[in-house]
Design an enzyme around this catalytic site. Structure first.
Site, PDB file in Angstrom:
ATOM      1  N   ASN A  60       0.851  -1.001   0.086  1.00  0.00           N
ATOM      2  CA  ASN A  60      -0.030   0.024  -0.182  1.00  0.00           C
ATOM      3  C   ASN A  60       0.806   1.224  -0.034  1.00  0.00           C
ATOM      4  OD1 ASN A  60       0.608   0.732   2.696  1.00  0.00           O
ATOM      5  ND2 ASN A  60      -0.559  -1.049   3.305  1.00  0.00           N
ATOM      6  N   ASP A  74      -4.731  -5.853   5.201  1.00  0.00           N
ATOM      7  CA  ASP A  74      -5.716  -6.652   5.700  1.00  0.00           C
ATOM      8  C   ASP A  74      -5.711  -8.120   5.291  1.00  0.00           C
ATOM      9  OD1 ASP A  74      -6.960  -4.720   7.473  1.00  0.00           O
ATOM     10  OD2 ASP A  74      -7.961  -3.986   5.594  1.00  0.00           O
ATOM     11  N   LYS A 111       8.789 -18.308  -8.837  1.00  0.00           N
ATOM     12  CA  LYS A 111       8.010 -17.301  -9.506  1.00  0.00           C
ATOM     13  C   LYS A 111       6.928 -17.689 -10.444  1.00  0.00           C
ATOM     14  CE  LYS A 111       9.249 -13.823 -13.016  1.00  0.00           C
ATOM     15  NZ  LYS A 111      10.111 -13.384 -14.010  1.00  0.00           N
ATOM     16  N   PRO A 162      -3.750 -11.311  10.752  1.00  0.00           N
ATOM     17  CA  PRO A 162      -4.162 -11.246  11.995  1.00  0.00           C
ATOM     18  C   PRO A 162      -4.476  -9.615  12.337  1.00  0.00           C
ATOM     19  CG  PRO A 162      -1.835 -11.828  11.927  1.00  0.00           C
ATOM     20  CD  PRO A 162      -2.580 -12.047  10.740  1.00  0.00           C
ATOM     21  N   ASP A 163      -5.274  -9.145  13.220  1.00  0.00           N
ATOM     22  CA  ASP A 163      -5.432  -7.807  13.345  1.00  0.00           C
ATOM     23  C   ASP A 163      -4.511  -7.422  14.609  1.00  0.00           C
ATOM     24  OD1 ASP A 163      -6.119  -5.145  14.420  1.00  0.00           O
ATOM     25  OD2 ASP A 163      -7.879  -5.374  13.338  1.00  0.00           O
ATOM     26  N   ILE A 164      -3.359  -6.841  14.542  1.00  0.00           N
ATOM     27  CA  ILE A 164      -2.162  -6.763  15.454  1.00  0.00           C
ATOM     28  C   ILE A 164      -2.951  -5.805  16.546  1.00  0.00           C
ATOM     29  CG2 ILE A 164       0.110  -6.388  15.757  1.00  0.00           C
ATOM     30  CD1 ILE A 164       0.617  -6.692  12.962  1.00  0.00           C
ATOM     31  N   LYS A 224     -14.514   2.312  14.981  1.00  0.00           N
ATOM     32  CA  LYS A 224     -13.168   1.602  14.923  1.00  0.00           C
ATOM     33  C   LYS A 224     -12.547   1.316  16.443  1.00  0.00           C
ATOM     34  CE  LYS A 224     -11.163   1.413  10.957  1.00  0.00           C
ATOM     35  NZ  LYS A 224     -10.102   2.015  10.015  1.00  0.00           N
ATOM     36  N   LYS A 281     -11.796  -2.237  17.880  1.00  0.00           N
ATOM     37  CA  LYS A 281     -10.544  -2.814  18.203  1.00  0.00           C
ATOM     38  C   LYS A 281     -10.285  -3.122  19.647  1.00  0.00           C
ATOM     39  CE  LYS A 281      -8.953  -1.788  13.910  1.00  0.00           C
ATOM     40  NZ  LYS A 281      -8.019  -2.631  12.723  1.00  0.00           N
TER      41      LYS A 281
HETATM   42  N1  CTP Z   1      -4.104  -2.836  12.071  1.00  0.00           N
HETATM   43  C1  CTP Z   1      -3.134  -3.822  12.488  1.00  0.00           C
HETATM   44  N2  CTP Z   1      -3.409  -5.099  11.988  1.00  0.00           N
HETATM   45  C2  CTP Z   1      -3.990  -5.222  11.096  1.00  0.00           C
HETATM   46  C3  CTP Z   1      -4.710  -4.094  10.415  1.00  0.00           C
HETATM   47  C4  CTP Z   1      -4.734  -2.868  10.993  1.00  0.00           C
HETATM   48  O1  CTP Z   1      -2.808  -3.832  13.692  1.00  0.00           O
HETATM   49  N3  CTP Z   1      -4.117  -6.241  10.388  1.00  0.00           N
HETATM   50  C5  CTP Z   1      -3.914  -1.462  12.893  1.00  0.00           C
HETATM   51  C6  CTP Z   1      -3.200  -0.405  11.938  1.00  0.00           C
HETATM   52  O2  CTP Z   1      -1.978  -0.244  12.509  1.00  0.00           O
HETATM   53  C7  CTP Z   1      -4.417   1.059  12.774  1.00  0.00           C
HETATM   54  C8  CTP Z   1      -5.385   0.446  12.826  1.00  0.00           C
HETATM   55  O3  CTP Z   1      -5.351  -1.013  13.108  1.00  0.00           O
HETATM   56  O4  CTP Z   1      -3.640   1.341  13.732  1.00  0.00           O
HETATM   57  C9  CTP Z   1      -6.379   0.596  11.700  1.00  0.00           C
HETATM   58  O5  CTP Z   1      -6.267  -0.016  10.600  1.00  0.00           O
HETATM   59  P1  CTP Z   1      -7.213   0.224   9.333  1.00  0.00           P
HETATM   60  O6  CTP Z   1      -6.669  -0.673   7.984  1.00  0.00           O
HETATM   61  O7  CTP Z   1      -7.572   1.560   9.229  1.00  0.00           O
HETATM   62  O8  CTP Z   1      -8.567  -0.365   9.885  1.00  0.00           O
HETATM   63  P2  CTP Z   1      -9.208  -1.862   9.751  1.00  0.00           P
HETATM   64  O9  CTP Z   1      -9.396  -2.692  10.782  1.00  0.00           O
HETATM   65  O10 CTP Z   1      -8.747  -2.591   8.446  1.00  0.00           O
HETATM   66  O11 CTP Z   1     -10.818  -1.245   9.220  1.00  0.00           O
HETATM   67  P3  CTP Z   1     -11.465  -0.839   7.786  1.00  0.00           P
HETATM   68  O12 CTP Z   1     -10.594  -1.726   6.821  1.00  0.00           O
HETATM   69  O13 CTP Z   1     -12.859  -1.526   7.931  1.00  0.00           O
HETATM   70  O14 CTP Z   1     -11.183   0.397   7.711  1.00  0.00           O
END
Ligand code: CTP
Length: 404
Positions: A212, A280, A290, A307-309, A341, A345
């Site tokens: 990204n 995500d 490759k 994983p959502d850290i 959010k 979270k």
């Molecule tokens: N984050 C994280 N791990 C992930 C995704 C996000 O730690 N896998 C953390 C980012 O570092 C940030 C926060 O979550 O602090 C918000 O991330 P964002 O991508 O904006 O939110 P999402 O949970 O992906 O929600 P959405 O895609 O619905 O906006």
């Protein structure tokens, strides 16, 4: 913090000279009096009238005006100050200083002074990196001259790298630290703080990845600001555009899975600041070879959720950091989305920003954030990422004051 302090401010030539006007105002807000000096080149960028109107005193411009007023006026001028600040300090001014040249008012003052000098350089990145400039910096440091900045980033000339003038808030902090050495013991001394930063790269095969547009600028600025407040910073960074800060523990990772492992390994911490733009999704089964073009059709990528850290750390039942700060990059309904959010979270604060392309925030130098906590939404004016970081670090210091 600066009540009664006298600052001699030399404004050199450069596109960033306008920031010195803001610096004058901030210095005055802190109780300092500013005597401004404008170089010939500086006059091309800010007018003597705007400088003297803001400073509330005449701006000094010419060596010979001064000497006609009173004998040795330039020596008095440079010595009556508590600190001499040059912002922006051009390559030319620094070269003159390093050589001891004195052929205009600014260089004469700098040679005549016995007061500490603080330089805030600003120049094109190639000029900054040139061997001659680097030699001069070494000489000046050896002479006891202090530096603040330059910062890294996009330049007015379209190039990228070190050379941007430090933000007025950073220059002010350096001036304050210089004049009040006791403030150098930061409010976060003894605190261990984790910062995640940058994008993640999710591999498709050994040569391709999904990424990204995060540059890592805001996370890096935060790590610097926390470090400057005395914190021990663990900086877990994806492949960012901007170099990692000095004086922090850097853990470089590529993917979200690696970032998660590094974060877990860094715990326990007093605060976690999650500024990374974590992907995500990852490619469910990245190929270890490759991928090749094939007559049989196009490759199909299947995704798996990363994983959502932030969420994992926020919801830890044991050993959760006393303060967890997340970021929210939104393109619409910023406050509503970020408020939801924060609850989803489970973090304490969300630093929300509008990253729709028109704002130029993603990958840019500035940020306009809304700090969301259980106290509600607090909108901050648009400011440089370094200044956002300084403010946020100060807020973190306040929040951790009572925590053990
Ligand atoms: N984050 C994280 N791990 C992930 C995704 C996000 O730690 N896998 C953390 C980012 O570092 C940030 C926060 O979550 O602090 C918000 O991330 P964002 O991508 O904006 O939110 P999402 O949970 O992906 O929600 P959405 O895609 O619905 O906006």
């Amino acid at each position: 913090m600066l009540a009664g302090k006298k600052i001699l401010l030399i404004i050199g030539g450069g596109i960033a000279a306008y920031k010195s006007l803001e610096l004058i105002r901030r210095l005055q807000d802190q109780g300092a009096s500013v005597t401004p000096v404008l170089t010939r080149a500086g006059e091309e960028f800010v007018t003597p009238l705007s400088v003297s109107a803001l400073a509330g005193v005449a701006v000094h411009r010419d060596l010979f005006d001064l000497t006609s007023e009173a004998e040795m006026g330039h020596i008095q001028l440079s010595r009556s100050a508590d600190l001499v600040v040059v912002a922006p300090a051009t390559a030319d001014l620094m070269a003159k200083m390093a050589q001891g040249l004195a052929n205009d008012l600014a260089s004469t003052l700098l040679l005549a002074t016995d007061t500490k000098v603080l330089l805030a350089p600003a120049m094109n990145v190639r000029m900054w990196e040139h061997a001659a400039t680097q030699r001069n910096i070494k000489t000046l440091r050896g002479d006891g001259v202090g530096f603040v900045g330059p910062n890294e980033g996009g330049m007015a000339c379209g190039e990228f790298g070190p050379g941007r003038l430090a933000e007025p808030a950073e220059i002010l902090a350096a001036i304050t630290a210089e004049l009040n050495p006791q403030t150098k013991v930061g409010r976060l001394a003894g605190r261990r703080i984790l910062v995640t930063s940058g994008p993640t790269h999710e591999p498709i095969d050994p040569v391709r990845y999904i990424a990204n547009r995060s540059s890592g600028a805001q996370g890096t600025a935060l790590a610097c600001a926390l470090r400057d407040e005395g914190a021990e910073v663990v900086f877990v960074t994806g492949p960012a555009e901007v170099p990692s800060p000095k004086g922090v523990e850097v853990i470089a990772v590529q993917s979200a899975l690696e970032m998660e492992a590094a974060v877990q390994a860094a715990l326990p911490v007093d605060a976690g600041v999650f500024a990374a733009a974590v992907a995500d999704w990852r490619v469910a089964s990245a190929s270890d070879r490759k991928l090749k073009k094939s007559k049989d059709g196009l490759p199909v990528l299947e995704f798996a959720e990363n994983p959502d850290i932030l969420k994992t750390v926020s919801r830890m039942t044991e050993g959760r950091p006393p303060l967890v700060v997340g970021f929210a990059a939104e393109t619409n309904d910023v406050v509503e989305n970020a408020t939801a959010k924060r609850l989803r979270k489970g973090c304490d604060w969300i630093v929300a920003n509008d990253v729709s392309p028109a704002t130029g925030i993603m990958g840019g130098q500035e940020n306009a954030v809304i700090l969301i906590s259980d106290q509600g939404a607090e909108e901050w004016p648009r400011m440089g990422k370094a200044e956002v970081a300084t403010r946020l670090a100060a807020r973190i210091a306040t929040a951790l004051k009572g925590a053990h």
